[in-house]
Every structure is written in structure tokens, then in C-alpha cells.
Design an enzyme around this catalytic site. Structure first.
Site, mmCIF file in Angstrom:
data_model
loop_
_atom_site.group_PDB
_atom_site.id
_atom_site.type_symbol
_atom_site.label_atom_id
_atom_site.label_comp_id
_atom_site.label_asym_id
_atom_site.label_seq_id
_atom_site.Cartn_x
_atom_site.Cartn_y
_atom_site.Cartn_z
ATOM 1 N N HIS A 107 3.927 2.920 5.874
ATOM 2 C CA HIS A 107 4.032 2.506 4.468
ATOM 3 C C HIS A 107 2.618 2.300 3.898
ATOM 4 O O HIS A 107 1.808 1.588 4.514
ATOM 5 C CB HIS A 107 4.831 1.202 4.371
ATOM 6 C CG HIS A 107 4.954 0.727 2.959
ATOM 7 N ND1 HIS A 107 5.797 1.326 2.043
ATOM 8 C CD2 HIS A 107 4.325 -0.267 2.295
ATOM 9 C CE1 HIS A 107 5.666 0.708 0.878
ATOM 10 N NE2 HIS A 107 4.794 -0.252 1.000
ATOM 11 N N ASP A 139 13.979 -1.777 10.147
ATOM 12 C CA ASP A 139 15.213 -2.558 10.301
ATOM 13 C C ASP A 139 16.104 -2.255 9.103
ATOM 14 O O ASP A 139 15.842 -1.302 8.365
ATOM 15 C CB ASP A 139 14.913 -4.053 10.490
ATOM 16 C CG ASP A 139 14.345 -4.706 9.238
ATOM 17 O OD1 ASP A 139 14.266 -4.030 8.180
ATOM 18 O OD2 ASP A 139 13.978 -5.895 9.309
HETATM 19 C C1 GRF Z 1 2.336 8.627 2.855
HETATM 20 O O1 GRF Z 1 1.320 7.854 2.263
HETATM 21 C C2 GRF Z 1 3.542 7.790 3.134
HETATM 22 O O2 GRF Z 1 3.283 6.519 3.631
HETATM 23 C C3 GRF Z 1 4.117 7.721 1.750
HETATM 24 O O3 GRF Z 1 4.020 9.049 1.282
HETATM 25 C C4 GRF Z 1 2.886 9.643 1.873
HETATM 26 C C5 GRF Z 1 3.324 10.906 2.559
HETATM 27 O O4 GRF Z 1 2.245 11.741 2.823
HETATM 28 N N1 GRF Z 1 5.403 7.142 1.709
HETATM 29 P P1 GRF Z 1 2.378 13.054 3.693
HETATM 30 O O5 GRF Z 1 3.673 13.765 3.312
HETATM 31 O O6 GRF Z 1 2.374 12.673 5.144
HETATM 32 O O7 GRF Z 1 1.177 13.879 3.321
#
Ligand code: GRF
Length: 189
Positions: A107, A139
Site C-alpha cells: 500500500h 485481513d
Molecule cells: C502501487 O503503488 C500499489 O501500491 C498501488 O498501485 C501501484 C501499482 O503499481 N496500489 P504497479 O502496477 O506495480 O506499477
């Protein structure tokens, strides 16, 4: 250790996993890469000769039916861990319980601050000076599971969402890979 990686977008986090496996840094088998829609991440998997699947909510009458289909498709791969690497869908409690403690999410904020789909935007709008990335166990809540690791990223003068997110993603890719490595070596569980 067998993993299934779930993606929704560009798949740069997935790419960092695939590169770490290819370099021998990560001793894991990527059994399959799944998505909720066709996306660049799936193309990256195909380029590495890895099996891919799409389980799209559009193909199911209910959210419940989609969750059961996704759960089954993941289970077909008998993974030890399921990595949500930019997988932008919320799965239900039954799916989480089926793989209890074995779904890992990344995240782009320092949880428990700024959960949800717009962690970067929300942190920027709040005016924090430090944000970052969290790798955690999934979770039944949204971005609420036990934290495995975090890295801080400063907000710079003039940052917009995209510039900040790109800097966070540099940290995110390496944190995700090192966390998977620790899981594979039994250093954390
Ligand atoms: C990442 O920053 C992830 O945490 C967020 O979206 C982005 C996805 O990037 N939810 P990628 O598809 O791995 O380039």
C-alpha cells in the site's frame, strides 16, 4: 515457496519480483499472475513465460460469485503466498479466510494513515511531510492487516500525486521484494 501475484495495472512491482527471481535474489516460484482485467502486468508475466489468468467482476452476476471464482482460481495454483502487487480490488472475508495470513498487500502510504484506493492523493491533501509504503498481511478490513514492513518517503516541495507516487514506488518495489525474501526464508511469518 510458490506464489501467485495479483495485479491490476502497470505491474512494475510484479516486474521487480520477476527480476529478483531471474537474478537469483528471490528463491520463489511465481506459479501464476492473475488480474481483474487485461493489463500491462499480465503482459510482463507472459514475457517471462509465466501462466496468467483474468477473473473479471464483469463476468459474474454478483460480487460473491466473483470472489468464489477468484478464490478457486488462486487455489488451483496451490500457492504458499498470494501477493497483491497493485491489485486494486477488495476481496471478501471468505476469500481472506481461505488463505488466512497468506495474502500480502503493498500500500503506497504509511498505514494506518491513508488506507484505501487513494493513499498517495490523501496523504498529499492532508499535508504530511513524510509518507511512504507499507507491506502488510491482508485481513478482512481495507488495508488494516498486520504490518510486515514499512519505508518512509519525504514529500517534497511542489510534489503532485504522480511525482510523489513514482518516488514511493521506487521504495515499494524494493520493500516488497525484500519482504517476500524474508517470508521465503522463514524470517517472518
Ligand atoms: C502501487 O503503488 C500499489 O501500491 C498501488 O498501485 C501501484 C501499482 O503499481 N496500489 P504497479 O502496477 O506495480 O506499477
Amino acid at each position: 515457496m510458490r506464489i501467485v501475484v495479483m495485479v491490476s495495472g502497470s505491474g512494475t512491482n510484479l516486474q521487480s519480483i520477476l527480476d529478483a527471481v531471474a537474478a537469483g535474489f528471490l528463491n520463489v516460484e511465481v506459479a501464476a499472475v492473475g488480474a481483474d482485467k487485461p493489463c500491462k502486468g499480465l503482459e510482463r508475466a507472459k514475457e517471462h513465460g509465466i501462466a496468467t489468468f483474468v477473473v473479471s467482476p464483469k463476468d459474474y452476476a454478483t460480487r460473491e460469485a466473483w470472489n468464489r471464482a477468484l478464490e478457486q482460481r488462486i487455489d488451483d495454483e496451490s500457492p504458499d503466498y498470494i501477493i497483491f502487487a497493485g491489485f486494486m480490488r477488495i476481496v471478501d472475508a471468505d476469500l481472506v479466510n481461505r488463505f488466512a495470513g497468506r495474502i500480502i498487500n503493498t500500500h503506497p502510504a504509511l498505514l494506518p494513515s491513508f488506507p484505501g484506493a487513494h493513499g498517495v492523493r490523501d496523504a498529499l491533501a492532508y499535508g504530511v511531510k513524510i509518507t511512504g509504503v507499507t507491506v502488510h498481511v491482508v485481513d478482512a478490513g481495507v488495508d488494516t492487516g498486520p504490518i510486515l514492513d514499512q519505508a518512509a518517503v519525504p514529500v517534497l516541495e511542489g510534489d503532485d500525486e504522480s511525482a510523489l507516487h513514482e518516488r514511493i514506488k521506487v521504495q515499494e518495489r524494493s520493500l516488497l521484494v525484500t519482504t517476500i525474501k524474508k517470508l521465503s526464508e522463514g524470517l517472518i511469518d
